[in-house]
Write a protein that holds these residues in place. Structure first.
Motif, PDB file in Angstrom:
ATOM      1  N   ARG A 133     -10.651   5.473  15.185  1.00 21.23           N
ATOM      2  CA  ARG A 133     -10.611   4.086  15.681  1.00 21.23           C
ATOM      3  C   ARG A 133     -12.018   3.501  15.628  1.00 21.23           C
ATOM      4  NH1 ARG A 133     -10.324   7.603  19.953  1.00 21.23           N
ATOM      5  NH2 ARG A 133     -12.107   7.472  21.373  1.00 21.23           N
ATOM      6  N   ALA A 134     -12.056   2.144  15.605  1.00 21.31           N
ATOM      7  CA  ALA A 134     -13.355   1.470  15.623  1.00 21.31           C
ATOM      8  C   ALA A 134     -13.769   1.128  17.057  1.00 21.31           C
ATOM      9  CB  ALA A 134     -13.280   0.203  14.774  1.00 21.31           C
ATOM     10  N   ARG A 135     -12.768   0.829  17.911  1.00 20.24           N
ATOM     11  CA  ARG A 135     -13.094   0.414  19.285  1.00 20.24           C
ATOM     12  C   ARG A 135     -13.130   1.625  20.218  1.00 20.24           C
ATOM     13  NH1 ARG A 135      -8.460  -2.849  18.208  1.00 20.24           N
ATOM     14  NH2 ARG A 135      -9.075  -4.733  17.098  1.00 20.24           N
ATOM     15  N   ASP A 136     -13.950   1.519  21.244  1.00 19.35           N
ATOM     16  CA  ASP A 136     -13.981   2.533  22.313  1.00 19.35           C
ATOM     17  C   ASP A 136     -14.195   3.939  21.752  1.00 19.35           C
ATOM     18  OD1 ASP A 136     -13.297   0.431  24.003  1.00 19.35           O
ATOM     19  OD2 ASP A 136     -11.166   0.926  24.017  1.00 19.35           O
ATOM     20  N   ASN A 137     -15.091   4.059  20.818  1.00 19.79           N
ATOM     21  CA  ASN A 137     -15.285   5.350  20.160  1.00 19.79           C
ATOM     22  C   ASN A 137     -16.733   5.807  20.367  1.00 19.79           C
ATOM     23  OD1 ASN A 137     -15.748   7.437  18.380  1.00 19.79           O
ATOM     24  ND2 ASN A 137     -14.473   6.564  16.751  1.00 19.79           N
ATOM     25  N   TRP A 138     -16.922   6.804  21.242  1.00 21.07           N
ATOM     26  CA  TRP A 138     -18.283   7.217  21.597  1.00 21.07           C
ATOM     27  C   TRP A 138     -19.071   7.764  20.411  1.00 21.07           C
ATOM     28  CZ3 TRP A 138     -20.554   5.259  25.491  1.00 21.07           C
ATOM     29  CH2 TRP A 138     -19.879   4.998  26.681  1.00 21.07           C
ATOM     30  N   GLY A 139     -18.404   8.457  19.509  1.00 25.93           N
ATOM     31  CA  GLY A 139     -19.113   9.021  18.352  1.00 25.93           C
ATOM     32  C   GLY A 139     -19.648   7.909  17.462  1.00 25.93           C
ATOM     33  N   GLY A 153      -1.831   4.547   8.158  1.00 25.38           N
ATOM     34  CA  GLY A 153      -1.741   3.235   8.817  1.00 25.38           C
ATOM     35  C   GLY A 153      -2.946   3.002   9.709  1.00 25.38           C
ATOM     36  N   GLY A 154      -3.321   4.025  10.460  1.00 24.25           N
ATOM     37  CA  GLY A 154      -4.455   3.889  11.367  1.00 24.25           C
ATOM     38  C   GLY A 154      -5.759   3.699  10.613  1.00 24.25           C
ATOM     39  N   LEU A 155      -5.948   4.468   9.538  1.00 20.64           N
ATOM     40  CA  LEU A 155      -7.216   4.374   8.794  1.00 20.64           C
ATOM     41  C   LEU A 155      -7.355   3.022   8.106  1.00 20.64           C
ATOM     42  CD1 LEU A 155      -7.514   7.969   7.272  1.00 20.64           C
ATOM     43  CD2 LEU A 155      -8.963   6.956   9.059  1.00 20.64           C
ATOM     44  N   ARG A 156      -6.232   2.480   7.597  1.00 19.05           N
ATOM     45  CA  ARG A 156      -6.315   1.156   6.936  1.00 19.05           C
ATOM     46  C   ARG A 156      -6.793   0.101   7.933  1.00 19.05           C
ATOM     47  NH1 ARG A 156      -4.905   1.544   1.898  1.00 19.05           N
ATOM     48  NH2 ARG A 156      -3.235   2.949   1.319  1.00 19.05           N
ATOM     49  N   GLU A 157      -6.239   0.137   9.124  1.00 17.69           N
ATOM     50  CA  GLU A 157      -6.648  -0.869  10.111  1.00 17.69           C
ATOM     51  C   GLU A 157      -8.112  -0.657  10.525  1.00 17.69           C
ATOM     52  OE1 GLU A 157      -4.524  -0.928  13.848  1.00 17.69           O
ATOM     53  OE2 GLU A 157      -5.615  -2.718  14.490  1.00 17.69           O
ATOM     54  N   GLY A 192      -2.066   2.900  14.458  1.00 14.97           N
ATOM     55  CA  GLY A 192      -3.236   2.015  14.462  1.00 14.97           C
ATOM     56  C   GLY A 192      -3.667   1.597  15.849  1.00 14.97           C
ATOM     57  N   GLU A 193      -4.940   1.149  15.923  1.00 14.92           N
ATOM     58  CA  GLU A 193      -5.511   0.855  17.230  1.00 14.92           C
ATOM     59  C   GLU A 193      -4.905  -0.369  17.909  1.00 14.92           C
ATOM     60  OE1 GLU A 193      -9.917   0.263  16.904  1.00 14.92           O
ATOM     61  OE2 GLU A 193      -9.610   1.146  14.946  1.00 14.92           O
ATOM     62  N   SER A 194      -4.453  -1.372  17.117  1.00 16.84           N
ATOM     63  CA  SER A 194      -3.830  -2.542  17.760  1.00 16.84           C
ATOM     64  C   SER A 194      -2.501  -2.156  18.378  1.00 16.84           C
ATOM     65  CB  SER A 194      -3.599  -3.659  16.750  1.00 16.84           C
ATOM     66  OG  SER A 194      -4.804  -3.994  16.146  1.00 16.84           O
ATOM     67  N   ALA A 195      -1.686  -1.409  17.608  1.00 18.15           N
ATOM     68  CA  ALA A 195      -0.386  -0.980  18.136  1.00 18.15           C
ATOM     69  C   ALA A 195      -0.592  -0.100  19.367  1.00 18.15           C
ATOM     70  CB  ALA A 195       0.382  -0.215  17.062  1.00 18.15           C
ATOM     71  N   TRP A 205      -0.651   8.257  19.581  1.00 17.58           N
ATOM     72  CA  TRP A 205      -1.892   7.471  19.427  1.00 17.58           C
ATOM     73  C   TRP A 205      -3.094   8.243  19.963  1.00 17.58           C
ATOM     74  CZ3 TRP A 205       1.752   3.532  21.829  1.00 17.58           C
ATOM     75  CH2 TRP A 205       2.372   2.773  20.847  1.00 17.58           C
ATOM     76  N   LEU A 206      -2.882   8.960  21.063  1.00 21.53           N
ATOM     77  CA  LEU A 206      -3.995   9.760  21.603  1.00 21.53           C
ATOM     78  C   LEU A 206      -4.348  10.866  20.628  1.00 21.53           C
ATOM     79  CD1 LEU A 206      -2.833  10.006  25.336  1.00 21.53           C
ATOM     80  CD2 LEU A 206      -4.785   8.699  24.482  1.00 21.53           C
ATOM     81  N   HIS A 207      -3.329  11.488  20.062  1.00 18.13           N
ATOM     82  CA  HIS A 207      -3.596  12.599  19.142  1.00 18.13           C
ATOM     83  C   HIS A 207      -4.406  12.136  17.928  1.00 18.13           C
ATOM     84  CE1 HIS A 207      -3.194  15.933  16.444  1.00 18.13           C
ATOM     85  NE2 HIS A 207      -2.627  15.133  15.558  1.00 18.13           N
ATOM     86  N   PHE A 208      -3.999  11.022  17.321  1.00 16.36           N
ATOM     87  CA  PHE A 208      -4.706  10.548  16.122  1.00 16.36           C
ATOM     88  C   PHE A 208      -5.995   9.791  16.467  1.00 16.36           C
ATOM     89  CE2 PHE A 208      -0.661  11.500  14.210  1.00 16.36           C
ATOM     90  CZ  PHE A 208      -1.000  11.943  12.945  1.00 16.36           C
ATOM     91  N   GLY A 209      -6.262   9.635  17.740  1.00 14.74           N
ATOM     92  CA  GLY A 209      -7.485   8.940  18.124  1.00 14.74           C
ATOM     93  C   GLY A 209      -7.374   7.432  17.980  1.00 14.74           C
ATOM     94  N   HIS A 210      -6.146   6.901  17.830  1.00 16.29           N
ATOM     95  CA  HIS A 210      -5.992   5.444  17.740  1.00 16.29           C
ATOM     96  C   HIS A 210      -6.238   4.795  19.104  1.00 16.29           C
ATOM     97  CE1 HIS A 210      -3.142   6.109  14.045  1.00 16.29           C
ATOM     98  NE2 HIS A 210      -4.369   6.501  13.837  1.00 16.29           N
ATOM     99  N   LEU A 211      -6.093   5.597  20.148  1.00 10.76           N
ATOM    100  CA  LEU A 211      -6.340   5.114  21.509  1.00 10.76           C
ATOM    101  C   LEU A 211      -7.300   6.076  22.198  1.00 10.76           C
ATOM    102  CD1 LEU A 211      -5.514   3.186  23.883  1.00 10.76           C
ATOM    103  CD2 LEU A 211      -3.744   4.875  24.450  1.00 10.76           C
ATOM    104  N   SER A 212      -8.311   5.502  22.866  1.00 10.00           N
ATOM    105  CA  SER A 212      -9.236   6.346  23.621  1.00 10.00           C
ATOM    106  C   SER A 212      -8.596   6.705  24.966  1.00 10.00           C
ATOM    107  CB  SER A 212     -10.534   5.562  23.841  1.00 10.00           C
ATOM    108  OG  SER A 212     -11.110   5.937  25.070  1.00 10.00           O
ATOM    109  N   PRO A 213      -8.558   7.984  25.305  1.00  5.73           N
ATOM    110  CA  PRO A 213      -8.021   8.375  26.625  1.00  5.73           C
ATOM    111  C   PRO A 213      -8.784   7.695  27.756  1.00  5.73           C
ATOM    112  CG  PRO A 213      -8.354  10.306  25.238  1.00  5.73           C
ATOM    113  CD  PRO A 213      -8.977   9.160  24.514  1.00  5.73           C
ATOM    114  N   GLN A 214     -10.087   7.513  27.546  1.00  5.39           N
ATOM    115  CA  GLN A 214     -10.907   6.874  28.584  1.00  5.39           C
ATOM    116  C   GLN A 214     -10.464   5.418  28.786  1.00  5.39           C
ATOM    117  OE1 GLN A 214     -15.011   7.763  28.189  1.00  5.39           O
ATOM    118  NE2 GLN A 214     -15.685   6.149  29.557  1.00  5.39           N
TER     119      GLN A 214
END
Ligand code: FAD
Length: 460
Positions: free
Chosen positions: A36-42, A80-84, A226-229, A263-272
Motif C-alpha cells: 500500500r502507499a498510505r499508512d505504510n511505515w516502511g 489489483g492491489g499493486l495496480r492501485e 486494493g487500499e481504497s476497497a 486486506w490485512l494479509h496483503f497489506g492493503h490495510l494497515s492494522p494500525q
C-alpha cells in the motif's frame, strides 16, 4: 545508523539488517508484505531517507517463481492491489518497478544497478520469505533496513522471546499500546528520480505473465482488492458490524466479523489504521473484543513465527502437545479421509463440508469454523503430522488470507495446542482441546450456517 536516515516515527519501527556503503542513487523501498502507499511505515522510512537533495525514491516489488501455495485467486488480489498502489505512488513521483526471480538475488542486483543509497524493506516472519531477506541483506552493497509496518508495536520490541500464550503477550503489549498507537505522518511528493536503467525491470503485466498460477476454486468477487476497497471495508465494518461484534462474531450463521483479513494479509490495510479508527469510535466490550483479535491474537502469531525457526512445521508445536499426540498415535480414528475427499467437501460431517465449501467457494472460512475444521482434520488423519500439513495446505491453497503467520499459528493451535493448555485426555486428541458437532450446535444454529453456505455454492 537509523538516525542518519530516519526521523522519530519511522526510526522507532526500523532496524538495521546489514551495514554497507551508500550509493549516489535513490533510496529504495522493497515492498513485500505491506502492499500500500498510505499508512505504510516502511515506505515512510524510505521517504525520509529520500528527502536528501537529489536522492528520490524507487519502490521495488519482486515476484518469486516459487511461492508454494499461491494460486490464481491470490495473484488476482495481489495484482489489483499493486495496480492501485502504483497509480497512487506515481502521483508522488515514486516509481513502482517490478522484478521476477529469487528476491534474495534480484533485489540486491536492482540496488546495485540503481546505485541505491539504502534499502528499506518490510518485516515479515513468514517462514518461506525469511531466506529472501536474509540473502538480500547478505549480498547488498548498500545499508539494508527492515521496518515493522504490520505490528503496532514492532515484534522485536514488544517481546524479546516467543510468548507462551495470549495472556503473557497481552501483559507485555497492553502497557505499550497507547505509546505506539499514534497516527501516521503523510507521504509527501518527492522530486522525480532520473529514468531508471533498463533491462532488469519488468512491467507488471510482463512480471505476472512469468508467474505460474494454478487455479483452485472459482474467482472471488465478494471482496475487491486494493487500499481504497480496504479503507471502505473498514468503514463498512465500523458502521455496520462493530457494535455487535462481541455478540455475533462467534456465530458463523451471521456475518458478524470484519472480513478484513484478506486486506490485512496483503497489506492493503494497515492494522494500525484499523485499530486507530476503531478506537476513535469509543470504548465498548465489542471494541475491546475486536482489538483483542487485531492487536493481541494477530501480533502473537507474528511473535511465534519471528522467534521459532520451525514455525509452520509440526516440530514447531509445543513439546507437551507432541508427546500427548504421540501417545495417541495408534488410537482408532472414527473416520479417515484422504486429501481428495477433504478437498472436495466429501466427508460424513455436514458442518465440516459446509466450512470447506465456504473456503473453496468464498476464499475465506468463518473464524469459528476454522477451529472446528482443523480439529476434525486431526481426528480423521492417519497421523498428527499428516493432519498438520493437510490443514495448512488447504488453508493456504484456498484462503485469500492464507500463507500468513496467522494461518501457521491457527493450525498450530488447533492441531498442536500452541498458545493453549492441556485439556482432559481423550482418544486421538490426547490433551489437545477437542471440539465436536454437538458442541457446535450448542454455540450457534448449525443448520442455518449450512443453508447459508448451500446458497453461496448455488451461486446466490
Ligand atoms: P475478525 O474476527 O474480524 O478479526 C479481525 C482481525 O483480527 C482478523 O482479520 C485477524 O487479522 C485478527 N484475528 C482474528 N482472529 C485471529 C486469530 N485467531 N489469530 C490471529 N489473528 C486473528 N487468519 C489469517 O489471517 N490467515 C489465515 O490463513 C488463518 N488461518 C487460520 C487457520 C486456523 C485453523 C485457525 C483456527 C485460524 C486461522 N486464522 C487465520 C485466524 C482467524 O481465524 C482469522 O484471522 C479470521 O477468521 C479472519 O476473519 P476476519 O477478518 O473477519 O476476523
Amino acid at each position: 545508523m537509523n538516525d542518519r536516515f530516519f526521523s522519530a516515527g519511522a526510526a522507532q519501527r526500523t532496524r538495521l539488517l546489514s551495514e554497507g556503503k551508500s550509493g549516489k542513487g535513490p533510496a529504495v523501498y522493497w515492498m513485500s508484505r505491506e502492499q500500500r502507499a498510505r499508512d505504510n511505515w516502511g515506505l515512510l522510512a524510505a521517504q525520509e531517507a529520500a528527502s536528501e537533495p537529489g536522492r528520490g525514491l524507487v519502490v521495488l516489488f519482486c515476484f518469486s517463481p516459487s511461492f508454494s501455495s499461491a494460486s490464481s485467486r491470490h495473484y488476482s488480489f495481489l495484482e489489483g492491489g499493486l495496480r492501485e498502489t502504483a497509480a497512487i505512488l506515481e502521483g508522488y513521483n515514486i516509481p513502482l518497478l517490478f522484478l521476477y526471480g529469487d528476491p534474495g538475488e534480484k533485489i540486491p542486483e536492482a540496488c546495485r544497478l540503481l546505485d541505491a543509497a539504502l534499502l528499506v524493506t518490510d518485516f515479515d516472519p513468514y517462514p518461506e520469505k525469511r531466506p529472501w531477506k536474509k540473502n538480500a541483506a547478505a549480498s547488498s552493497v548498500c545499508p539494508v533496513f527492515e521496518t515493522d509496518g504490520h505490528n503496532i508495536i514492532p515484534a522485536w520490541i514488544v517481546s524479546p522471546k516467543k510468548e507462551f500464550s495470549a495472556a503473557t503477550f497481552r501483559r507485555k503489549a497492553a502497557p505499550l499500546l497507547d505509546e505506539w498507537l499514534l497516527d501516521f505522518p503523510r507521504l509527501e511528493p518527492l522530486p522525480a528520480v532520473p529514468p531508471v536503467p533498463e533491462g532488469l525491470f519488468l512491467s507488471l503485466d510482463r512480471a505476472l505473465k512469468s508467474v505460474r498460477r494454478k487455479a483452485y476454486g472459482p474467482a472471488i468477487s465478494w471482496i475487491k482488492p486494493g487500499e481504497s476497497a480496504a479503507s471502505e471495508g473498514l468503514s463498512f465494518f465500523i458502521r455496520n458490524r462493530l457494535d455487535s461484534y462481541g455478540d455475533r462474531r462467534n456465530n458463523p450463521a451471521e456475518n458478524g466479523t470484519s472480513d478484513l483479513s484478506p486486506w490485512l494479509h496483503f497489506g492493503h490495510l494497515s492494522p494500525q489504521r484499523a485499530a486507530l479508527e476503531v478506537k476513535k469510535t469509543g470504548d465498548t466490550p465489542s471494541r475491546a473484543a475486536f482489538l483483542e483479535e487485531l492487536c493481541v491474537r494477530r501480533e502473537l502469531a507474528d511473535n511465534f513465527c519471528h522467534y521459532r525457526e520451525d514455525a509452520g512445521t509440526y516440530e514447531g508445536i509445543p513439546d507437551w502437545a507432541r508427546k500427548t499426540l504421540d501417545e495417541h498415535r495408534a488410537d482408532t480414528r472414527p473416520a479417515r479421509y484422504p486429501l481428495n475427499r477433504l478437498e472436495s467437501c466429501d466427508t460424513g460431517d455436514p458442518l465440516w463440508n459446509a466450512a470447506q465449501t465456504e473456503l473453496v467457494m468464498r476464499g475465506k472460512m468463518h473464524g469459528w469454523c476454522r477451529m472446528y475444521w482443523a480439529k476434525k482434520i486431526l481426528e480423521w488423519s492417519d497421523s498428527p503430522e499428516e493432519a498438520f500439513s493437510t490443514a495448512l495446505l488447504l488453508n493456504d491453497r484456498y484462503s485469500l488470507d492464507g500463507q500468513d503467520p496467522n494461518g501457521i499459528a491457527g493450525v498450530s493451535w488447533a492441531v498442536g495446542g500452541l498458545h493453549d493448555r492441556g485439556w482432559p485426555e481423550r482418544p486421538v486428541f490426547g490433551k489437545i482441546r477437542y471440539m465436536n458437532y454437538r458442541g457446535a450446535e450448542r454455540k450457534f444454529p448449525v443448520r442455518q450456517y449450512i443453508e447459508k453456505i448451500n446458497r453461496i455454492s448455488d451461486g446466490e
